[in-house]
Motif scaffolding. Structure first.
Motif, PDB file in Angstrom:
ATOM      1  N   GLY A   1       1.796  -1.538   1.991  1.00  0.00           N
ATOM      2  CA  GLY A   1       2.869  -2.472   1.680  1.00  0.00           C
ATOM      3  C   GLY A   1       2.907  -3.018   0.280  1.00  0.00           C
ATOM      4  O   GLY A   1       3.695  -3.917   0.004  1.00  0.00           O
ATOM      5  N   SER A   2       2.113  -2.489  -0.629  1.00  0.00           N
ATOM      6  CA  SER A   2       2.018  -3.133  -1.943  1.00  0.00           C
ATOM      7  C   SER A   2       3.110  -2.721  -2.914  1.00  0.00           C
ATOM      8  O   SER A   2       3.408  -3.457  -3.862  1.00  0.00           O
ATOM      9  N   ARG A   3       3.721  -1.554  -2.709  1.00  0.00           N
ATOM     10  CA  ARG A   3       4.696  -1.043  -3.679  1.00  0.00           C
ATOM     11  C   ARG A   3       5.857  -0.379  -2.952  1.00  0.00           C
ATOM     12  O   ARG A   3       5.781  -0.069  -1.775  1.00  0.00           O
ATOM     13  N   GLY A   4       6.929  -0.141  -3.662  1.00  0.00           N
ATOM     14  CA  GLY A   4       8.026   0.680  -3.184  1.00  0.00           C
ATOM     15  C   GLY A   4       8.629   0.221  -1.864  1.00  0.00           C
ATOM     16  O   GLY A   4       8.940  -0.959  -1.675  1.00  0.00           O
ATOM     17  N   ILE A   5       8.807   1.169  -0.959  1.00  0.00           N
ATOM     18  CA  ILE A   5       9.403   0.870   0.340  1.00  0.00           C
ATOM     19  C   ILE A   5       8.569  -0.157   1.094  1.00  0.00           C
ATOM     20  O   ILE A   5       9.110  -1.077   1.720  1.00  0.00           O
ATOM     21  N   GLY A   6       7.256  -0.032   1.046  1.00  0.00           N
ATOM     22  CA  GLY A   6       6.396  -0.973   1.753  1.00  0.00           C
ATOM     23  C   GLY A   6       6.574  -2.395   1.271  1.00  0.00           C
ATOM     24  O   GLY A   6       6.649  -3.347   2.067  1.00  0.00           O
ATOM     25  N   ALA A   7       6.648  -2.578  -0.046  1.00  0.00           N
ATOM     26  CA  ALA A   7       6.850  -3.916  -0.599  1.00  0.00           C
ATOM     27  C   ALA A   7       8.201  -4.481  -0.186  1.00  0.00           C
ATOM     28  O   ALA A   7       8.330  -5.685   0.077  1.00  0.00           O
TER      29      ALA A   7
ATOM     30  N   SER B   1      -3.682  -0.435  -5.333  1.00  0.00           N
ATOM     31  CA  SER B   1      -2.813  -1.290  -6.151  1.00  0.00           C
ATOM     32  C   SER B   1      -3.150  -2.763  -5.939  1.00  0.00           C
ATOM     33  O   SER B   1      -2.329  -3.548  -5.456  1.00  0.00           O
ATOM     34  N   LYS B   2      -4.358  -3.165  -6.350  1.00  0.00           N
ATOM     35  CA  LYS B   2      -4.815  -4.530  -6.091  1.00  0.00           C
ATOM     36  C   LYS B   2      -3.945  -5.569  -6.775  1.00  0.00           C
ATOM     37  O   LYS B   2      -3.543  -6.569  -6.152  1.00  0.00           O
TER      38      LYS B   2
ATOM     39  N   ARG C   1      -7.161  -4.961   1.943  1.00  0.00           N
ATOM     40  CA  ARG C   1      -7.507  -3.655   1.393  1.00  0.00           C
ATOM     41  C   ARG C   1      -7.977  -2.739   2.519  1.00  0.00           C
ATOM     42  O   ARG C   1      -8.941  -3.049   3.228  1.00  0.00           O
ATOM     43  N   THR C   2      -7.291  -1.622   2.689  1.00  0.00           N
ATOM     44  CA  THR C   2      -7.607  -0.666   3.744  1.00  0.00           C
ATOM     45  C   THR C   2      -7.258   0.736   3.266  1.00  0.00           C
ATOM     46  O   THR C   2      -6.137   0.977   2.811  1.00  0.00           O
ATOM     47  N   ASP C   3      -8.188   1.661   3.397  1.00  0.00           N
ATOM     48  CA  ASP C   3      -7.936   3.061   3.079  1.00  0.00           C
ATOM     49  C   ASP C   3      -7.355   3.730   4.317  1.00  0.00           C
ATOM     50  O   ASP C   3      -8.034   3.883   5.332  1.00  0.00           O
ATOM     51  N   SER C   4      -6.095   4.152   4.245  1.00  0.00           N
ATOM     52  CA  SER C   4      -5.444   4.737   5.414  1.00  0.00           C
ATOM     53  C   SER C   4      -5.988   6.107   5.786  1.00  0.00           C
ATOM     54  O   SER C   4      -5.647   6.637   6.847  1.00  0.00           O
TER      55      SER C   4
END
Length: 237
Positions: free
Chosen positions: A14-20, A40-41, A57-60
């Motif tokens: 959710g940090s950038r683009g569509i997720g944000a 993208s901290k 912070r989670t690695d998918s």
């Protein structure tokens, strides 16, 4: 707007683009929102501060981390799985480890996150996974692994709709076409090629995808499940 007041929403990726755009939309509509990020901290922390949401912070690509994040988020009213990436190039030359990571992020994470969320979701819960029009159509070479991963989400939604339906939980796939993000900018080198396939000669906006997700998560879409919802300017028509 207070459409989602009192609702708990988790956005994976959710940090950038569509997720944000998803984070901003659901937060603006009154939800309590958390979202995950990987690399993208700075962007994640800024978005959390702007929206009053929580960044995790989670690695998918890490199955256990994804499951733990969903589990630790408590009973969710809405889960949105947006994390994903693409690999471009000749299938005969691509790194098998990179392809496996793509499948972990694009297929394994949505499956395990959806199942874990459903364990504690209340009746009427919503699961929304961001797929791609490339699950239906792949008009260029070099993206077979990506197309495969997005087609797999269609089976995921159809199958889990049957499993979760008796509890009133819906699951749907949103399939964007070209959307103006850092990964696919409207002024990028692929613009003319992509627009050549489209009826609407422009990239979509992340906010337009978020609006479709908000409708699917809302009360008017309670009878919609196991379905693909394409938003692509007729790229795949």
């Amino acid at each position: 707007m207070t459409t989602f007041k009192g609702k708990t929403v988790l956005v994976l990726g959710g940090s950038r683009g569509i997720g944000a755009a998803m984070v901003r939309r659901f937060a603006a509509d009154g939800a309590t929102v958390a979202f995950t990020y990987a690399g993208s901290k700075d962007a994640a922390e800024a978005l959390a501060a702007q929206t009053g949401s929580k960044a995790i912070r989670t690695d998918s690509a890490d199955r256990d981390a994804v499951i733990a994040t969903v589990r630790d988020s408590g009973p969710l009213d809405v889960l949105i799985v947006n994390s994903g990436f693409a690999i471009f190039g000749d299938a005969l030359e691509q790194d098998p480890d990179a392809i496996d990571r793509l499948f972990k992020v694009n297929v394994h994470a949505p499956y395990h996150a959806s199942v874990e969320a459903a364990r504690r979701m209340p009746e009427g819960g919503r699961i929304i996974v961001i797929g791609s029009v490339n699950g239906d159509r792949m008009p260029v070479p070099g993206m077979a692994s990506y197309a495969l991963s997005k087609s797999a989400l269609q089976g995921l939604a159809r199958g889990l709709a049957r499993d979760f339906g008796p509890r009133g939980i819906t699951i749907n796939i949103v399939q964007p076409g070209p959307i103006d993000t850092d990964a696919n900018p409207a002024d990028g080198p692929m613009r003319d090629l992509m627009h050549g396939f489209m009826a609407l000669k422009r990239h979509g906006r992340p906010e337009e995808v978020a609006a479709m997700a908000a409708w699917l998560a809302g009360p008017e879409a309670g009878f919609v499940t196991g379905a693909m919802h394409t938003i692509d300017g007729a790229f795949g028509a």
